[in-house]
Design an enzyme around this catalytic site. Sequence first.
Site, PDB file in Angstrom:
ATOM      1  N   CYS A 126       0.850  -1.262  -0.030  1.00 12.83           N
ATOM      2  CA  CYS A 126      -0.014  -0.011   0.231  1.00 12.83           C
ATOM      3  C   CYS A 126       0.845   1.195  -0.133  1.00 12.83           C
ATOM      4  CB  CYS A 126      -1.031   0.025   1.357  1.00 12.83           C
ATOM      5  SG  CYS A 126      -1.978  -1.657   1.249  1.00 12.83           S
ATOM      6  N   LYS A 199      -8.587  -0.224  10.111  1.00 12.03           N
ATOM      7  CA  LYS A 199      -8.577  -1.055   9.272  1.00 12.03           C
ATOM      8  C   LYS A 199      -7.712  -2.042   9.735  1.00 12.03           C
ATOM      9  CE  LYS A 199      -7.408  -2.042   4.567  1.00 12.03           C
ATOM     10  NZ  LYS A 199      -6.973  -1.184   3.113  1.00 12.03           N
ATOM     11  N   LYS A 252     -13.282  -1.664   9.495  1.00 13.10           N
ATOM     12  CA  LYS A 252     -13.290  -2.691   8.544  1.00 13.10           C
ATOM     13  C   LYS A 252     -12.476  -3.838   9.113  1.00 13.10           C
ATOM     14  CE  LYS A 252     -11.280  -3.107   3.999  1.00 13.10           C
ATOM     15  NZ  LYS A 252     -10.428  -2.776   3.072  1.00 13.10           N
TER      16      LYS A 252
HETATM   17  C1  PBG Z   1      -6.825  -1.359  -0.466  1.00 16.06           C
HETATM   18  C2  PBG Z   1      -8.411  -1.982   0.148  1.00 16.06           C
HETATM   19  C3  PBG Z   1      -8.346  -3.133   0.366  1.00 16.06           C
HETATM   20  C4  PBG Z   1      -9.633  -3.404   0.715  1.00 16.06           C
HETATM   21  C5  PBG Z   1     -10.151  -1.948   0.396  1.00 16.06           C
HETATM   22  N1  PBG Z   1      -9.266  -1.233   0.087  1.00 16.06           N
HETATM   23  C6  PBG Z   1      -7.588  -4.464   0.348  1.00 16.06           C
HETATM   24  C7  PBG Z   1      -6.461  -4.542   1.378  1.00 16.06           C
HETATM   25  O1  PBG Z   1      -6.150  -3.833   2.288  1.00 16.06           O
HETATM   26  O2  PBG Z   1      -5.834  -5.756   1.230  1.00 16.06           O
HETATM   27  C8  PBG Z   1     -10.577  -4.439   1.142  1.00 16.06           C
HETATM   28  C9  PBG Z   1     -11.986  -4.619   0.792  1.00 16.06           C
HETATM   29  C10 PBG Z   1     -12.648  -5.869   0.902  1.00 16.06           C
HETATM   30  O3  PBG Z   1     -12.209  -6.798   1.370  1.00 16.06           O
HETATM   31  O4  PBG Z   1     -13.787  -5.991   0.449  1.00 16.06           O
HETATM   32  N2  PBG Z   1      -6.012  -1.318   0.458  1.00 16.06           N
HETATM   33 ZN    ZN Z   2      -3.643  -0.886  -0.122  1.00 16.00          ZN
END
Ligand code: PBG
Ligand code: ZN
Length: 331
Positions: A126, A199, A252
Amino acid sequence: MRPERPRRLRRDAIRPLVAETSLSPTDFIAPLFVDATATAPRPIPSMPGHERLSLDAVVERAHELEEAGVRGVIVFGIPDRKDADGSRAWADDGIVQRAVRHLDERTDLTIITDVCLCEYTEHGHCGVLAHDARKATGSMTVENDATLAALARTAGSHADAGADIVAPSAMMDGQVGAIRTALDDAGHEDIAILSYAVKYESAYYGPFREAADGAPAFGDRRHYQMDPHNRREARREVELDIDEGADMVMVKPAMTYLDIVRDIRETVSVPVAAYHVSGEYAMLVAADERGWLDREATAMEAAVSMKRAGADLIITYFAKELAQRLSGRSR
Ligand code: PBG
Ligand code: ZN
């Protein structure tokens, strides 16, 4: 002593009058995947019912969502090419920027964009990679401060294209502040920030990584995303992001973190969003396909739980069908 009889209020006619929680189509935000290389919609195997969309198809899907009463979408991009820095994330002719312009011109939806680099970097992390100075042998780490400029630039390009809300999801420290400053400096004072403040480093993102082609090529995201063991830390993340200028905060995943949704709801006064993530979607859909669970009923119950836990907004792959059901437009 007369027995208490809670059942009195469970008659069909009374239940809706005493319901403590209600859902409406405007509670939902629908994720859309737009693919720079797609000419026709491409099904996502682990997310039946969802596709990687071409620009035209994105607008079609958006109209279906509007028809169902959904008012917001969150856009994710799959670029035409990846590089070490993720430069297609902030390109003016990048796929998200083009999709946002299309949606802005052709729909009345509130457009949210995901601001991250993992779909755009060759390594799938990321942020910007650097050698970890604390490790002797060539191990790589995501550099926090070097990533901030890239995220700010990406958010700015989304706002230039017409995004209403930007949603940084990289979990870099200081990302909300960096983005707020960049937006303000560019005259985008009115563009809101929905921070993916809380997150977790979750195994439930698997299908999304297939959908958006954003799986890390090595290692995992545990050095920047939150440890699922932690609860107090969620409050800290949210407080920092609000100090930096977040207008809304997200938790999340959702179903497995409803305790956190409740905590955050009680801690802050800004709107709280819960993201019912790809793996949570996939498990209900898979069980429904086997005839083990009912898709719509379980999805609705999950959404009610998120609302009951305190979420103001629910980002969900079930958005269209739940909105249709709630507005009486299905079956
Ligand atoms: C990007 C991102 C992710 C998700 C949303 N934005 C993936 C991750 O962090 O690996 C996951 C969303 C989902 O699983 O529905 N960073
Ligand atoms: Zn990401």
